[in-house]
Design a protein around this motif. Structure first.
Motif, PDB file in Angstrom:
ATOM      1  N   GLU A   1      36.410  46.568  51.770  1.00  0.00           N
ATOM      2  CA  GLU A   1      37.516  45.974  51.016  1.00  0.00           C
ATOM      3  C   GLU A   1      37.419  44.464  51.114  1.00  0.00           C
ATOM      4  O   GLU A   1      36.770  43.937  52.026  1.00  0.00           O
ATOM      5  CB  GLU A   1      38.883  46.432  51.540  1.00  0.00           C
ATOM      6  CG  GLU A   1      39.261  45.804  52.840  1.00  0.00           C
ATOM      7  CD  GLU A   1      40.730  46.030  53.249  1.00  0.00           C
ATOM      8  OE1 GLU A   1      41.562  46.422  52.420  1.00  0.00           O
ATOM      9  OE2 GLU A   1      41.019  45.790  54.430  1.00  0.00           O
ATOM     10  N   GLN A   2      38.035  43.780  50.153  1.00  0.00           N
ATOM     11  CA  GLN A   2      38.140  42.328  50.218  1.00  0.00           C
ATOM     12  C   GLN A   2      39.621  41.965  50.103  1.00  0.00           C
ATOM     13  O   GLN A   2      40.335  42.504  49.259  1.00  0.00           O
ATOM     14  CB  GLN A   2      37.402  41.668  49.062  1.00  0.00           C
ATOM     15  CG  GLN A   2      35.904  41.927  49.049  1.00  0.00           C
ATOM     16  CD  GLN A   2      35.214  41.155  47.942  1.00  0.00           C
ATOM     17  OE1 GLN A   2      34.375  40.318  48.200  1.00  0.00           O
ATOM     18  NE2 GLN A   2      35.561  41.448  46.710  1.00  0.00           N
TER      19      GLN A   2
ATOM     20  N   TRP B   1      39.658  38.965  42.346  1.00  0.00           N
ATOM     21  CA  TRP B   1      38.997  40.230  41.982  1.00  0.00           C
ATOM     22  C   TRP B   1      39.653  41.333  42.785  1.00  0.00           C
ATOM     23  O   TRP B   1      39.618  41.329  44.012  1.00  0.00           O
ATOM     24  CB  TRP B   1      37.502  40.144  42.278  1.00  0.00           C
ATOM     25  CG  TRP B   1      36.735  41.370  41.833  1.00  0.00           C
ATOM     26  CD1 TRP B   1      36.276  42.365  42.632  1.00  0.00           C
ATOM     27  CD2 TRP B   1      36.353  41.708  40.496  1.00  0.00           C
ATOM     28  NE1 TRP B   1      35.630  43.312  41.874  1.00  0.00           N
ATOM     29  CE2 TRP B   1      35.658  42.926  40.550  1.00  0.00           C
ATOM     30  CE3 TRP B   1      36.524  41.103  39.251  1.00  0.00           C
ATOM     31  CZ2 TRP B   1      35.133  43.550  39.418  1.00  0.00           C
ATOM     32  CZ3 TRP B   1      35.996  41.722  38.127  1.00  0.00           C
ATOM     33  CH2 TRP B   1      35.311  42.930  38.225  1.00  0.00           C
ATOM     34  N   ASP B   2      40.283  42.251  42.077  1.00  0.00           N
ATOM     35  CA  ASP B   2      41.008  43.347  42.702  1.00  0.00           C
ATOM     36  C   ASP B   2      40.027  44.183  43.539  1.00  0.00           C
ATOM     37  O   ASP B   2      39.084  44.750  42.996  1.00  0.00           O
ATOM     38  CB  ASP B   2      41.600  44.183  41.555  1.00  0.00           C
ATOM     39  CG  ASP B   2      42.694  45.090  42.029  1.00  0.00           C
ATOM     40  OD1 ASP B   2      43.514  44.640  42.839  1.00  0.00           O
ATOM     41  OD2 ASP B   2      42.700  46.272  41.611  1.00  0.00           O
ATOM     42  N   SER B   3      40.233  44.238  44.858  1.00  0.00           N
ATOM     43  CA  SER B   3      39.207  44.806  45.753  1.00  0.00           C
ATOM     44  C   SER B   3      39.800  45.788  46.744  1.00  0.00           C
ATOM     45  O   SER B   3      39.653  45.662  47.955  1.00  0.00           O
ATOM     46  CB  SER B   3      38.514  43.679  46.521  1.00  0.00           C
ATOM     47  OG  SER B   3      38.071  42.659  45.685  1.00  0.00           O
TER      48      SER B   3
ATOM     49  N   SER C   1      36.134  37.722  51.402  1.00  0.00           N
ATOM     50  CA  SER C   1      35.275  37.791  50.215  1.00  0.00           C
ATOM     51  C   SER C   1      33.825  37.877  50.688  1.00  0.00           C
ATOM     52  O   SER C   1      33.429  37.126  51.590  1.00  0.00           O
ATOM     53  CB  SER C   1      35.500  36.524  49.391  1.00  0.00           C
ATOM     54  OG  SER C   1      34.344  36.181  48.661  1.00  0.00           O
TER      55      SER C   1
ATOM     56  N   ASN D   1      33.708  48.532  39.931  1.00  0.00           N
ATOM     57  CA  ASN D   1      34.845  49.442  40.070  1.00  0.00           C
ATOM     58  C   ASN D   1      34.297  50.869  40.035  1.00  0.00           C
ATOM     59  O   ASN D   1      33.708  51.272  39.029  1.00  0.00           O
ATOM     60  CB  ASN D   1      35.827  49.261  38.906  1.00  0.00           C
ATOM     61  CG  ASN D   1      36.359  47.843  38.822  1.00  0.00           C
ATOM     62  OD1 ASN D   1      36.489  47.168  39.838  1.00  0.00           O
ATOM     63  ND2 ASN D   1      36.664  47.387  37.623  1.00  0.00           N
TER      64      ASN D   1
ATOM     65  N   GLY E   1      39.161  38.752  47.193  1.00  0.00           N
ATOM     66  CA  GLY E   1      37.999  38.857  46.313  1.00  0.00           C
ATOM     67  C   GLY E   1      38.083  37.800  45.220  1.00  0.00           C
ATOM     68  O   GLY E   1      39.146  37.587  44.637  1.00  0.00           O
TER      69      GLY E   1
ATOM     70  N   GLY F   1      30.768  42.984  41.921  1.00  0.00           N
ATOM     71  CA  GLY F   1      31.906  43.884  42.158  1.00  0.00           C
ATOM     72  C   GLY F   1      31.859  45.010  41.145  1.00  0.00           C
ATOM     73  O   GLY F   1      31.915  44.747  39.938  1.00  0.00           O
TER      74      GLY F   1
ATOM     75  N   TYR G   1      31.695  46.041  46.793  1.00  0.00           N
ATOM     76  CA  TYR G   1      31.889  44.593  46.943  1.00  0.00           C
ATOM     77  C   TYR G   1      30.664  44.101  47.708  1.00  0.00           C
ATOM     78  O   TYR G   1      30.511  44.410  48.902  1.00  0.00           O
ATOM     79  CB  TYR G   1      33.186  44.288  47.703  1.00  0.00           C
ATOM     80  CG  TYR G   1      34.349  45.133  47.198  1.00  0.00           C
ATOM     81  CD1 TYR G   1      34.772  45.017  45.882  1.00  0.00           C
ATOM     82  CD2 TYR G   1      34.969  46.085  48.017  1.00  0.00           C
ATOM     83  CE1 TYR G   1      35.798  45.831  45.389  1.00  0.00           C
ATOM     84  CE2 TYR G   1      35.995  46.889  47.546  1.00  0.00           C
ATOM     85  CZ  TYR G   1      36.396  46.759  46.230  1.00  0.00           C
ATOM     86  OH  TYR G   1      37.405  47.572  45.748  1.00  0.00           O
TER      87      TYR G   1
END
Ligand code: BTN
Length: 250
Positions: free
Chosen positions: A36-37, A48-50, A13, A133, A40, A131, A57
């Protein structure tokens, strides 16, 4: 604010990394970015979708010299910076769902997680995790009705770097304005111009007694002003959540 940006391929994260660096003494203005995380973090303990290369991020480390009570407003300052940067970049109608979700066409395209650390009751640091998208075309089932990406909402693939640059430069400007007064008095009007809830009926999900009212703006401390048949209520971020009548924002 002098910014030094640290870029990583993969992190659990960016907020966790920022905390680690804060504890090592990294200065105000340090920025952490990851492609990428793996863990996240979202608000209220959610994840959190990462996915790799799909979104932005990013975490900004701040060491603001201010009383801790004022720091929660930084999350609204960040929301404003993101809304402005995305508007400029995508030329789309971007809105803020109070206090800090960024919405395009009723879909949340960005979330912000602000965390603060105190030492002996005094401000040590604040981290503002953002974050966005950007390229996603699918979301997990539980987010399908709520989440969107810049691609899903604007049908265009935007370069993440340009948006990051825009967010950081807007944030720097708004932070300077906020810091002078240490409240939102000079940013309230522009914030309200983005507010999706403005003059709309909202459900305030107060854990004790949820209620309905019309959101009429924000105070200079960032509270949402909600007019109800029982009178005016000021809603503090973090204590309750606000929803539209028929879904996430409407
Ligand atoms: C929300 O739940 O709306 C807030 C989501 C915040 C996600 C960002 S992604 C970058 C930063 N690092 C994290 O682990 N979370 C924040």
């Amino acid at each position: 604010m002098t910014k030094k940006i640290y870029k990583f391929q993969s992190l659990d994260s960016t907020n966790a990394k920022a905390k680690e660096l804060a504890q090592l003494g990294y200065p105000h203005g340090t920025v952490i970015l990851a492609k990428e995380q793996t863990k996240g973090r979202g608000r209220s303990g959610r994840t959190w979708d990462s996915q790799k290369d799909s979104g932005i991020y990013m975490t900004i480390l701040l060491r603001p010299q201010m009383v801790p009570d004022h720091a929660h407003m930084l999350t609204l300052v960040a929301a404003l910076a993101v809304a402005e940067a995305i508007t400029v970049h995508t030329q789309t109608h971007v809105q803020i769902k109070w206090p800090n979700d960024i919405v395009i066409g009723n879909r949340k395209v960005c979330g912000i997680l602000t965390e603060m650390s105190l030492v002996d009751g005094k401000m040590d640091y604040v981290i503002v995790g953002i974050g966005v998208n950007v390229h996603q075309t699918t979301f997990p089932d539980e987010l399908k009705e709520i989440a969107g990406s810049l691609y899903s909402q604007c049908h265009q693939h935007f370069r993440r770097k340009d948006i990051v640059d825009g967010i950081l430069s807007q944030f720097e400007q708004y932070y300077a304005i906020f810091f002078k007064t240490q409240d939102l008095s000079k940013l309230k009007d522009v914030y309200e111009s983005y507010l999706v809830n403005l003059q709309k009926e909202v459900r305030v999900l107060d854990p004790k007694v949820p209620f309905l009212g019309i959101a009429t703006g924000i105070t200079q401390n960032g509270e949402l002003i909600v007019d109800t048949p029982q009178g005016r209520k000021l809603i503090s971020a973090g204590e309750v959540s606000v929803r539209g009548l028929y879904g996430y924002v409407e």
